[in-house]
Design an enzyme around this catalytic site. Structure first.
Site, PDB file in Angstrom:
ATOM      1  CG  ASP A   1      -0.076  -4.955   2.105  1.00  0.00           C
ATOM      2  OD1 ASP A   1      -0.936  -4.315   2.591  1.00  0.00           O
ATOM      3  OD2 ASP A   1       1.160  -4.834   2.291  1.00  0.00           O
TER       4      ASP A   1
ATOM      5  CD  GLN B   1      -3.151  -0.955   2.264  1.00  0.00           C
ATOM      6  OE1 GLN B   1      -3.075  -1.559   3.078  1.00  0.00           O
ATOM      7  NE2 GLN B   1      -3.786   0.306   1.910  1.00  0.00           N
ATOM      8  CG  HIS B   2       0.400   3.548   2.427  1.00  0.00           C
ATOM      9  ND1 HIS B   2      -0.961   3.738   2.603  1.00  0.00           N
ATOM     10  CD2 HIS B   2       0.789   2.224   3.386  1.00  0.00           C
ATOM     11  CE1 HIS B   2      -1.146   3.327   3.702  1.00  0.00           C
ATOM     12  NE2 HIS B   2      -0.337   2.469   4.244  1.00  0.00           N
TER      13      HIS B   2
END
Length: 465
Positions: free
Chosen positions: A225, A71-72
């Site tokens: 995830d 992520q991110h």
């Protein structure tokens, strides 16, 4: 047999599982490594994905696939669809100052109410602020912004049109500029980046198709995830997933919306369209690594030693803030060992204190979810640290709930495969696959261990101030 593929494009590697769409039976799998570092050229992910597919024997017979991923991360594309600069990953902390500035400008409560989380350095919104301030030429060249799994899905489409750029709500909810309903907050994007005219991926529902590959394979929207792992495990209401990797992650799939202005809980979306509140600690499996190294033993012996000592380790407490801590937010803290006596000066007592200290930190994270109204009845224990027999056997007593230890597996990739099967079926709910084999552990709660740990934790905090 109808086959589906699931991809886990993690920080470390690309993993592909190919499963029977009806039963979830594993047919074959493959893996390829990613380069190290906190900034990576996305083309390295693409090369690794091709390598993992080849290692899995190719996609012959696969009718649908989906990509889950870290992520991110910030992937910036220019007007021609080319990558502007290497992607900044979630663990790149150069945007910590940008995160602090954004929180100071708007206020923690306002951020939590707007997007379900208070920005920290891992979030995409903080990386965009950093880019605008430190690399204005790259910011000016950016025509579109997406996340790692969005970019891979787009590449699988074989397209260069931003109209085909899509994401899913679970991953988008971790950007810092998507609200709790899945809508973009362009005002927050503009606050961070100085402009809001960049193209952003269209947010798809969890069972909505993202198009097809050049070879005609149906694509799912993908997921972040942690959301994908919960889907792969089959976690439902009342379940909490406790992941012991480098960091510790405690998350739960729930209809409960959480807005936490303290920043302890980040409320993302789940891969099924509900909510996935998450609490992250910095110190998990590496606490076991460090203790084993101190004692000069392997992990099996560390576990044996810990189980040979009494609950509470004779009053010996390890507060495992080995590299600072995120929950609670004590970035400059160090680890502390307290209560050392002649009786507790043994390897077994130290091993027990390490396991209990690790679990107490995760129990604090679990308590934060419960305090926010998230029901928790049992815990799935996953990740490298979950392989420790001592952790599995001591966890029910410290967490105060039954613990399920699934057979080690690729649960993020499995969740992506299950989503692919869901999209292929066209049904309202994901397919019911056989649950992972699990071993159950139960034990009488040991509140005295938690109480003693809390005393030492607060003593440590006072010493720091």
């Amino acid at each position: 047999m109808t086959l589906v593929a699931g991809v886990d494009s993690s920080t470390q590697s690309s993993t592909v599982v190919i499963r029977d769409a009806m039963t979830g039976e594993l047919v074959r799998s493959g893996r390829a490594p990613h380069p190290p570092g906190t900034e990576v050229d996305p083309n390295a992910w693409w090369d690794a994905l091709q390598g993992a597919i080849a290692d899995a024997g190719g996609l012959d017979g696969v009718e649908a696939m989906a990509v889950a991923g870290q992520q991110h991360g910030m992937v910036c594309l220019d007007a021609d669809g080319e990558v502007v600069r290497p992607a900044l990953l979630w663990n790149d902390t150069r945007s910590a100052g940008a995160a602090a500035d954004l929180v100071a400008e708007l206020g923690a409560k306002e951020w939590a109410e707007a997007v379900g989380s208070v920005p920290v350095a891992s979030f995409t919104v903080t990386k965009l602020r950093w880019l605008a301030r430190h690399e204005p030429e790259h910011a000016d060249a950016t025509a579109a912004v997406c996340l790692p799994h969005d970019w891979l899905t787009w590449k699988l489409r074989g397209t260069s049109s931003f109209d085909d750029l899509v994401t899913d709500r679970s991953d988008a909810s971790g950007t810092g500029y998507v609200d709790l309903t899945g809508e973009y907050r362009l005002d927050l994007l503009e606050r961070a980046f100085g402009r809001s005219d960049v193209r952003l991926p269209r947010v798809l529902g969890p069972a909505e198709a993202a198009g097809r590959t050049a070879d005609g394979v149906l694509l799912g929207a993908g997921a972040g995830d942690n959301a994908s792992a919960a889907l792969g495990l089959g976690a439902g209401h009342g379940d909490v997933v406790v992941s012991l990797g480098t960091s510790g992650v405690v998350s739960a799939v729930t209809p409960t919306v959480v807005s936490d202005e303290t920043g302890t809980i980040a409320c993302f979306a789940s891969a099924t369209g509900e909510n996935l509140p998450i609490v992250v600690t910095l110190n998990a499996a590496r606490v076991l690594d460090a203790t084993a190294r101190m004692l000069g033993v392997d992990h099996a012996e560390l576990s044996r030693l810990a189980l040979s000592a009494p609950a509470g380790a004779g009053g010996l407490v390890l507060v495992p803030y080995l590299e600072g801590e995120r929950t609670p937010n004590r970035p400059d803290a160090t680890g502390a060992l307290h209560g050392l006596t002649l009786a507790s000066s043994t390897p077994a007592h130290l091993a027990r204190a390490a396991v209990e200290g690790l679990l107490c930190g995760l129990a604090d994270a679990l308590d934060a979810l419960v305090a926010a109204g998230v029901p928790v009845q049992r815990a799935f224990l996953v990740g490298g640290g979950a392989r420790s027999e001592a952790v599995a056997r001591i966890a029910p007593a410290v967490l105060g709930r039954p613990v399920l230890l699934p057979t080690p597996g690729e649960y993020v990739a499995d969740g992506a495969a299950r989503q692919a099967a869901w999209v292929l079926s066209g049904n309202a709910e994901p397919p019911v696959w056989a649950a992972a084999d699990t071993v159950s552990f139960e034990g009488e709660p040991t509140p005295a261990v938690r109480e003693r740990y809390a005393e030492v934790r607060e003593m440590t905090a006072h010493r720091l101030t």
